[in-house]
Write a protein that holds these residues in place. Sequence first.
Motif, short mmCIF file in Angstrom:
data_model
loop_
_atom_site.label_atom_id
_atom_site.label_comp_id
_atom_site.label_asym_id
_atom_site.label_seq_id
_atom_site.Cartn_x
_atom_site.Cartn_y
_atom_site.Cartn_z
N ALA A 148 0.83 -1.20 0.00
CA ALA A 148 0.00 0.00 0.00
C ALA A 148 0.87 1.25 0.00
O ALA A 148 1.77 1.39 0.82
N MET A 149 0.58 2.14 -0.92
CA MET A 149 1.29 3.41 -1.06
C MET A 149 0.29 4.56 -0.93
O MET A 149 -0.92 4.32 -0.86
N PRO A 150 0.75 5.82 -0.89
CA PRO A 150 -0.19 6.94 -0.71
C PRO A 150 -1.25 7.04 -1.80
O PRO A 150 -2.27 7.70 -1.62
N PHE A 151 -1.01 6.42 -2.95
CA PHE A 151 -2.05 6.34 -3.98
C PHE A 151 -1.81 5.07 -4.78
O PHE A 151 -0.74 4.45 -4.73
N GLY A 152 -2.82 4.68 -5.53
CA GLY A 152 -2.70 3.51 -6.37
C GLY A 152 -3.18 3.80 -7.78
O GLY A 152 -4.05 4.66 -7.98
N LEU A 153 -2.61 3.11 -8.75
CA LEU A 153 -3.06 3.19 -10.14
C LEU A 153 -3.68 1.85 -10.52
O LEU A 153 -3.11 0.79 -10.25
N ASP A 154 -4.86 1.90 -11.13
CA ASP A 154 -5.55 0.71 -11.60
C ASP A 154 -6.08 0.98 -13.00
O ASP A 154 -6.23 2.13 -13.41
N VAL A 155 -6.39 -0.09 -13.69
CA VAL A 155 -6.98 0.02 -15.02
C VAL A 155 -8.41 -0.47 -14.96
O VAL A 155 -8.67 -1.60 -14.53
N GLN A 442 2.37 -9.40 -9.39
CA GLN A 442 2.90 -8.98 -10.68
C GLN A 442 2.03 -9.49 -11.83
O GLN A 442 1.78 -8.78 -12.81
N PHE A 443 1.56 -10.73 -11.71
CA PHE A 443 0.70 -11.31 -12.74
C PHE A 443 -0.59 -10.50 -12.87
O PHE A 443 -1.01 -10.15 -13.98
N ALA A 444 -1.20 -10.20 -11.72
CA ALA A 444 -2.45 -9.43 -11.75
C ALA A 444 -2.22 -8.03 -12.30
O ALA A 444 -3.03 -7.49 -13.07
N TYR A 445 -1.09 -7.43 -11.92
CA TYR A 445 -0.79 -6.07 -12.38
C TYR A 445 -0.57 -6.06 -13.90
O TYR A 445 -1.12 -5.20 -14.61
N GLN A 446 0.23 -6.99 -14.39
CA GLN A 446 0.51 -7.03 -15.83
C GLN A 446 -0.76 -7.32 -16.62
O GLN A 446 -0.96 -6.77 -17.72
N ARG A 447 -1.60 -8.17 -16.09
CA ARG A 447 -2.86 -8.48 -16.76
C ARG A 447 -3.73 -7.24 -16.84
O ARG A 447 -4.38 -6.98 -17.87
N SER A 448 -3.73 -6.44 -15.76
CA SER A 448 -4.53 -5.21 -15.73
C SER A 448 -3.98 -4.19 -16.72
O SER A 448 -4.73 -3.64 -17.55
N VAL A 449 -2.69 -3.94 -16.67
CA VAL A 449 -2.07 -2.96 -17.57
C VAL A 449 -2.20 -3.41 -19.03
O VAL A 449 -2.36 -2.58 -19.93
N GLY A 450 -2.18 -4.72 -19.24
CA GLY A 450 -2.28 -5.25 -20.58
C GLY A 450 -3.61 -4.97 -21.26
O GLY A 450 -3.74 -5.14 -22.48
N LYS A 451 -4.61 -4.55 -20.49
CA LYS A 451 -5.91 -4.22 -21.08
C LYS A 451 -5.90 -2.90 -21.82
O LYS A 451 -6.77 -2.65 -22.66
N LEU A 452 -4.94 -2.03 -21.48
CA LEU A 452 -4.90 -0.72 -22.12
C LEU A 452 -4.73 -0.87 -23.63
O LEU A 452 -3.85 -1.60 -24.10
N GLY A 453 -5.57 -0.19 -24.37
CA GLY A 453 -5.51 -0.26 -25.83
C GLY A 453 -6.26 -1.43 -26.42
O GLY A 453 -6.34 -1.56 -27.64
#
Length: 673
Positions: A148-155, A442-453
């Motif tokens: 957990a950080m002061p903010f988070g980025l999600d897709v 990391q798997f969940a994050y890459q899967r999420s970012v991979g949705k862009l576009g």
Amino acid sequence: MKSLLFAAACLSLSAYSQPTTCLVSGIDTKAFDTSVRVQDDFYGHINGLWARTTSIPASKARWGTYDQLRETAQEQVRTILDETVRNPGAAGSETRKIADLYLSFVDDKTRNADGIKPLQADLDRIAALRDKKDLPALMAYLSRSGVAMPFGLDVHQDAKDATRHAVYASQSGLGLPDRDYYLKDDDTKLKAARTAYLQHVQTLLTMGGDTQAAAHAADVLALETALANVQWSRVESRDALKTYNPIALDKLAELTPGFDWQAYLDAAGLKGKANFAVVRQPSYFTAMAGVVNTQPLEAWKSYLTWHLLASYAPYLSTAFVDERFAFTGKTLRGVPESEPQWQLAQRFVDHAMGEAVGKLYVAKFFPPENKARVQAMVDNFLATFREGIDALEWMGPGTKKEAQAKLASFRANIGYPDKWRDYSALQTRPDDLVANVRAAHQFAYQRSVGKLGRPVRRTEWSMLPQTVNAQFSPLKNTITFPAALLQPPFFNVNAEDAVNYGAVGTSIGHEISHGFDDQGSQYDGLGNLRNWWTAEDRASFATRAEGLVQQYSAFSPVPGYFVNGKLTLGENIGDNSGVAVAYKAYRRSLGGKPSLVLDGLTGEQRLYIGFGIKFRSLQREDAAIVQVKTDPHSPGEFRVRGTVANQPGFYEAFGIKPGDKMYLPPEQRVIMW
């Protein structure tokens, strides 16, 4: 778990939809407290005896019908995991990966031998920080690892163009449940929790090798208090319009002076993948940049170290696990004992490879006839809601037309997804839990970012089949009912319809109604945030909604602590509208014939009783305080009391009259849909 199914009767089914001739009523009347009149205390009448004779298990913060069903589902999944561990299959297969995850979690010998070692490289990286200009990249790295950080980025889907994905930036980063725990100095319980938190931070820092843990813990609390002071409230953060603020990535620096977004985005793996972000709380981000600039580097290093330790403590040695639970379980929620390790391991496996487990769950525990029967119920509910929209007196024809168009595009997800998630990119080990945790994040994050576009897949699920819950997605305009929910006591394929309509049926109505609650009603049938209301109709809606806010704000689960009627408004609309449409849908299913009387109860009475039993629950006091501070759902008791008092059918079913304690004058009843 003890089944609520009790009485049975065999009958002709000409007026009923279920495909069997021998039915159970679904109501255990032996659990009723007959010393309490239903007209004076409906919840106490049907749940009072249960409440007096039931204890909350030592490992639970609360206990009720939902929790009992979750235990049933967990036991079902346990049989799957046990079999998978015994027969894991070939290397690289999904079953082998599931077994690796589970075995690494329950390997206490390795976890205790390793101690803090699995985190040492990250701890050293934080300790080596020499300049605050390097903070953004380090924050991005830790965030990708689930810290957990002061903010988070999600897709997510773009709320104003639901055909595409967008990056969303949201406030985060507090170690206590809510900003009130930092800021309410006049609340002795919250202050006590804050004092205990300070000691907990110091203890974990010490266990992590910090020789100045007391001073650094004070720095962490001061920094988090500074963040809490500028965070939006939970009520503000659930406002769909206020939280939609698209900002070009190259303009983010103007929002957060001094914060190096380029370094953050590069470390987050987002370079070249997006050109804007939806910032949900813009003023927080501006103020957060000020906190970054004014708080000393050493305080930030302590903050990062603390959140790394707190996030990974459940996966380290027994000493770390026990210390983390002592605060999050015992202190914050009043839970005496931790859940057994197999349940914790199961939760981790679900987090990492939930759909792979779900595939096995559905094959073993979800009969095809359950899906068909629930789909028929959903169809009836949608038809009933359609009729209800046309009959609304407070809504004009233009808004009704838009509402009908939205309802016509609803999609129901029942049981399990039509396409299962691919876990081939996830690498696992049977002897390294922390590595598996990192890999899963990391798997969940890459899967999420991979949705862009990429195009939005509207049939994609965000729940697991083995989850006991339901969901509405405003962006996909879908309602979801996982397989685990669709079993007794919530749904029984052999039960007479009334109790099914009162239990899972009110959940169906609830989720449909979310499409038309105070926030969901701001999205159209395509999932876009668009105003399809006339000003007059929106004002009428708001007036009714304010009535619910006032009703629920008067409920108090703990003396001095009240339900937040604004925070819980969407769920309260869902409950009230869901029960109303369930009643109408049940009556519609009877085809004009009277309901069957079983156990001396009419079908209409059993419907309301089924709803009341569904939300029976006991809760520990500290957990109840956390709930009213953080949860958009009202406590179970008040979900029942608040809802039935507004239902005309309830008054008719039980003969509620003026002078009865359950009676609410018609002009005070709130009817939304």
